[in-house]
Design a protein around this motif. Sequence first.
Motif, PDB file in Angstrom:
ATOM      1  N   ILE A  94      23.457  37.585  19.080  1.00  0.00           N
ATOM      2  CA  ILE A  94      22.562  36.660  19.770  1.00  0.00           C
ATOM      3  C   ILE A  94      22.762  35.303  19.119  1.00  0.00           C
ATOM      4  O   ILE A  94      22.496  35.140  17.930  1.00  0.00           O
ATOM      5  CB  ILE A  94      21.085  37.102  19.644  1.00  0.00           C
ATOM      6  CG1 ILE A  94      20.898  38.503  20.225  1.00  0.00           C
ATOM      7  CG2 ILE A  94      20.163  36.110  20.323  1.00  0.00           C
ATOM      8  CD1 ILE A  94      19.553  39.113  19.898  1.00  0.00           C
TER       9      ILE A  94
ATOM     10  N   GLN B 154      22.467  31.134  18.303  1.00  0.00           N
ATOM     11  CA  GLN B 154      21.348  30.265  17.948  1.00  0.00           C
ATOM     12  C   GLN B 154      20.909  29.379  19.102  1.00  0.00           C
ATOM     13  O   GLN B 154      19.732  29.102  19.262  1.00  0.00           O
ATOM     14  CB  GLN B 154      21.745  29.393  16.753  1.00  0.00           C
ATOM     15  CG  GLN B 154      20.636  28.483  16.245  1.00  0.00           C
ATOM     16  CD  GLN B 154      21.063  27.727  14.997  1.00  0.00           C
ATOM     17  OE1 GLN B 154      22.175  27.894  14.523  1.00  0.00           O
ATOM     18  NE2 GLN B 154      20.184  26.912  14.466  1.00  0.00           N
TER      19      GLN B 154
ATOM     20  N   GLN C 246      16.399  31.970  25.646  1.00  0.00           N
ATOM     21  CA  GLN C 246      16.641  32.780  24.458  1.00  0.00           C
ATOM     22  C   GLN C 246      16.368  34.253  24.746  1.00  0.00           C
ATOM     23  O   GLN C 246      17.107  35.141  24.307  1.00  0.00           O
ATOM     24  CB  GLN C 246      15.762  32.285  23.302  1.00  0.00           C
ATOM     25  CG  GLN C 246      16.003  32.997  21.984  1.00  0.00           C
ATOM     26  CD  GLN C 246      17.350  32.677  21.389  1.00  0.00           C
ATOM     27  OE1 GLN C 246      18.378  33.079  21.898  1.00  0.00           O
ATOM     28  NE2 GLN C 246      17.347  31.935  20.290  1.00  0.00           N
ATOM     29  N   ARG C 247      15.338  34.538  25.513  1.00  0.00           N
ATOM     30  CA  ARG C 247      15.025  35.922  25.857  1.00  0.00           C
ATOM     31  C   ARG C 247      16.108  36.521  26.760  1.00  0.00           C
ATOM     32  O   ARG C 247      16.418  37.717  26.652  1.00  0.00           O
ATOM     33  CB  ARG C 247      13.649  35.992  26.532  1.00  0.00           C
ATOM     34  CG  ARG C 247      12.504  35.945  25.537  1.00  0.00           C
ATOM     35  CD  ARG C 247      11.165  36.001  26.229  1.00  0.00           C
ATOM     36  NE  ARG C 247      10.693  34.662  26.570  1.00  0.00           N
ATOM     37  CZ  ARG C 247       9.648  34.411  27.344  1.00  0.00           C
ATOM     38  NH1 ARG C 247       8.984  35.419  27.884  1.00  0.00           N
ATOM     39  NH2 ARG C 247       9.245  33.185  27.581  1.00  0.00           N
TER      40      ARG C 247
ATOM     41  N   ILE D 293      18.889  37.577  24.523  1.00  0.00           N
ATOM     42  CA  ILE D 293      18.548  38.819  23.824  1.00  0.00           C
ATOM     43  C   ILE D 293      18.715  40.007  24.761  1.00  0.00           C
ATOM     44  O   ILE D 293      19.275  41.049  24.384  1.00  0.00           O
ATOM     45  CB  ILE D 293      17.114  38.735  23.263  1.00  0.00           C
ATOM     46  CG1 ILE D 293      17.038  37.673  22.161  1.00  0.00           C
ATOM     47  CG2 ILE D 293      16.649  40.098  22.735  1.00  0.00           C
ATOM     48  CD1 ILE D 293      15.627  37.367  21.701  1.00  0.00           C
TER      49      ILE D 293
ATOM     50  N   THR E  98      22.443  40.812  25.336  1.00  0.00           N
ATOM     51  CA  THR E  98      23.093  41.434  24.183  1.00  0.00           C
ATOM     52  C   THR E  98      22.660  42.885  24.020  1.00  0.00           C
ATOM     53  O   THR E  98      23.480  43.780  23.790  1.00  0.00           O
ATOM     54  CB  THR E  98      22.765  40.643  22.909  1.00  0.00           C
ATOM     55  OG1 THR E  98      23.135  39.281  23.100  1.00  0.00           O
ATOM     56  CG2 THR E  98      23.516  41.200  21.717  1.00  0.00           C
TER      57      THR E  98
ATOM     58  N   ALA F  72      21.737  38.774  14.848  1.00  0.00           N
ATOM     59  CA  ALA F  72      20.774  37.896  15.506  1.00  0.00           C
ATOM     60  C   ALA F  72      20.712  36.579  14.739  1.00  0.00           C
ATOM     61  O   ALA F  72      20.148  36.512  13.653  1.00  0.00           O
ATOM     62  CB  ALA F  72      19.397  38.562  15.557  1.00  0.00           C
ATOM     63  N   ASP F  73      21.340  35.542  15.320  1.00  0.00           N
ATOM     64  CA  ASP F  73      21.397  34.230  14.682  1.00  0.00           C
ATOM     65  C   ASP F  73      20.232  33.391  15.201  1.00  0.00           C
ATOM     66  O   ASP F  73      20.290  32.848  16.302  1.00  0.00           O
ATOM     67  CB  ASP F  73      22.737  33.555  14.992  1.00  0.00           C
ATOM     68  CG  ASP F  73      22.952  32.280  14.188  1.00  0.00           C
ATOM     69  OD1 ASP F  73      22.053  31.917  13.412  1.00  0.00           O
ATOM     70  OD2 ASP F  73      24.011  31.654  14.342  1.00  0.00           O
TER      71      ASP F  73
ATOM     72  N   PRO G 100      17.134  34.386  16.291  1.00  0.00           N
ATOM     73  CA  PRO G 100      16.778  34.918  17.614  1.00  0.00           C
ATOM     74  C   PRO G 100      15.414  34.479  18.113  1.00  0.00           C
ATOM     75  O   PRO G 100      15.137  34.571  19.306  1.00  0.00           O
ATOM     76  CB  PRO G 100      16.809  36.435  17.397  1.00  0.00           C
ATOM     77  CG  PRO G 100      16.454  36.606  15.947  1.00  0.00           C
ATOM     78  CD  PRO G 100      17.088  35.426  15.255  1.00  0.00           C
ATOM     79  N   THR G 101      14.534  34.026  17.223  1.00  0.00           N
ATOM     80  CA  THR G 101      13.176  33.655  17.651  1.00  0.00           C
ATOM     81  C   THR G 101      12.898  32.170  17.458  1.00  0.00           C
ATOM     82  O   THR G 101      11.746  31.750  17.504  1.00  0.00           O
ATOM     83  CB  THR G 101      12.124  34.469  16.866  1.00  0.00           C
ATOM     84  OG1 THR G 101      12.273  34.209  15.457  1.00  0.00           O
ATOM     85  CG2 THR G 101      12.286  35.947  17.107  1.00  0.00           C
TER      86      THR G 101
ATOM     87  N   GLN H 165       7.495  35.980  20.365  1.00  0.00           N
ATOM     88  CA  GLN H 165       8.208  36.360  19.149  1.00  0.00           C
ATOM     89  C   GLN H 165       7.785  37.743  18.692  1.00  0.00           C
ATOM     90  O   GLN H 165       8.628  38.590  18.368  1.00  0.00           O
ATOM     91  CB  GLN H 165       7.913  35.340  18.048  1.00  0.00           C
ATOM     92  CG  GLN H 165       8.453  35.727  16.683  1.00  0.00           C
ATOM     93  CD  GLN H 165       8.117  34.704  15.620  1.00  0.00           C
ATOM     94  OE1 GLN H 165       8.814  33.735  15.442  1.00  0.00           O
ATOM     95  NE2 GLN H 165       7.019  34.918  14.913  1.00  0.00           N
TER      96      GLN H 165
ATOM     97  N   THR I 101      18.097  33.811   9.815  1.00  0.00           N
ATOM     98  CA  THR I 101      16.924  33.028  10.180  1.00  0.00           C
ATOM     99  C   THR I 101      16.469  32.160   9.018  1.00  0.00           C
ATOM    100  O   THR I 101      16.827  32.400   7.864  1.00  0.00           O
ATOM    101  CB  THR I 101      15.763  33.951  10.620  1.00  0.00           C
ATOM    102  OG1 THR I 101      14.650  33.160  11.036  1.00  0.00           O
ATOM    103  CG2 THR I 101      15.322  34.854   9.473  1.00  0.00           C
TER     104      THR I 101
END
Length: 648
Positions: A99, A101, A165-166, A169, A172, A182-183, A185-186, A194, A216
């Motif tokens: 995922i 950034q 972003q979702r 996710i 993936t 996960a780069d 991810p939130t 989140q 993160t």
Amino acid sequence: MLQLQDLQVALDADAGLVKALDGVSLTLQRGETFALVGESGCGKSMTALAIMRLLPDNGRVMRGRVALSNKVPDAKPNELLALPESSMRRIRGGRVGIIFQEPATSLNPVMRVGDQIVEAIQAHTGLRGPQARNNAIQWLKRVGIPEPERRIDSYPFEMSGGQKQRVMIAMTLAAEPDFLIADEPTTALDVTIQKQVLDLLKELQSERQLGLLLITHDLAVVADMAHRVALMYAGQIIEEAPAEVFFKRPRHPYARSLLQALPDGVLRGQKLAAIAGTVPPLWQTFTACRFEPRCERAQAQCRAQAPKLERQGQQAVRCFFPVGSGDAAMPSNLTVDGVAGLAVGAAAITAQVRAALAPESVAAPQAAHAAIALPLLDVRGLNVRFTSGGGLFRLPHVVQAVADVSFQVHAGQTLALVGESGCGKTTTGRAIVQLLRGQPQIQVSGEAWLDAGADGGAGRLDLFAMQSAALLNARRSVQMVFQDPFASLNPRMRVQDILQEGLLILRPDWSADQRMARVRELVERVGLRADALNRFPHEFSGGQRQRLAIARALAVEPRVLVCDEPTSALDVSVQAQILNLLRELQQQLGLGMLFITHNMGVVAYLADRVAVMKAGRVVEQGEAQAVFESPQDDYTRTLLAAVPKRPV
């Protein structure tokens, strides 16, 4: 397992050979979460790209290995760096997913999001046709996209940053990999979404024994998710420990400094403990400790030789003089993201934070004056409608993105605008800065009164009624920091030209020497080196690009700053530098800020007032103390209850 051994990655640059990674080793087991944290530019994302063999054209692996266990029992592991690209394509996504950034640059802008998810499903699973589409809808639903049956046919530009972003996710995870990188991810997600996404990742770990490499800068997420933590600095891992041990008793001075730089309500009105200096340039040859120039514990040995990563019990630390048993442990009464003592049931704040948020604790003299003075910005009855579709035998689809929103921003004060992704926060900011003009599919109504002050003469000006030269002059007073720095910076311009662009248009009376002096000052104030001026945006990390975006907004000395998630891409130390800078500017210049964010720690530290948005409307608004201590709306209580907590 997924294993890295002595990995060194170098990049060809104008300054020389940059060792982005220098001897990185780590092991990720299925079913565990391994968190990789550290300052922007330290090599976290480069580690992910090296694993996936997605290094930029100027990058190459100098030494080391990346091994992925084979699914066949007793078979040799796959040496990912030695595989042909045809074999790597099957592993990339199918066995190891990633995922990225910045979802805005990772999604294909001319493909519907559903088609992109279906493409991943068909490439790595046995589902085809309607089954693949139904599976894509289910994944959109699991990651919290509203109306997934309709939104599956949306294009990326029709979604907010958090929604994109979702989608990333969902795309993936739909390929059902064994390991997930996960780069950040939130980064673009509000606390409620989140929590939903993190709970989903935990659920998948339980179901499928998913191994998660979590990259993160959000230490609250690390505390909530990680089993083990590795801290990186200047291309090396400098501390590794179980998550609970890392947070309670970090051993490296850099780790301890990071935890002390977290914003919270207790520190309101005070300067955050930002770490002085910047990460050293990685093209140089290191013969001493890389953190020594910024370390308060540095001694002669630190300047004479480079420490090795030494393991002691559960922890490994790269330091000659680590924090020992004689040093005090980290305080356990604070949540990692800074909202102290938020009780999940009542969403109340401890007495300590109540005192910190009390009006008498705010030392800035501007705050008391602003309460009785006219506001710098007075927004009344703002409405924004988006119209899409329509045509022969079809009615257009109308979305009320912002509905009857009103608020005020005073000199020397910050109004925090919080709410779920897609609730209308960014649209509100863009409407105020007049970035929605001239688009026939967007209808904006309402008033936005700007105190003209010295820039526009006496009186108040309605931004929505201004035209041509008058509007151009007003833009000097109202500037915006955008959520996605990569999309908002011209990739063909060098940094010094980007920062001077606004000055050329809005400060034509300044000489070339004045403009360059201003640019150099800004780069230094946002924590970058002077050599950044001659580089292009793609040469910086996500956090460094965000600092450049902030510097560009501050260049013309605005009176009102609209900040759309300005610290979302920043690590804790740089976030502290930026918050200190914004607070200092408020005290010196009486700067008013509309601060759009989902980081409740930043809200508790910085905001004087809070407005909570839901589905385009402000459902609650008031003093920060009152909103945090006694939220009146159920949605506000839900937001506060979703704030991740640090384990005690």
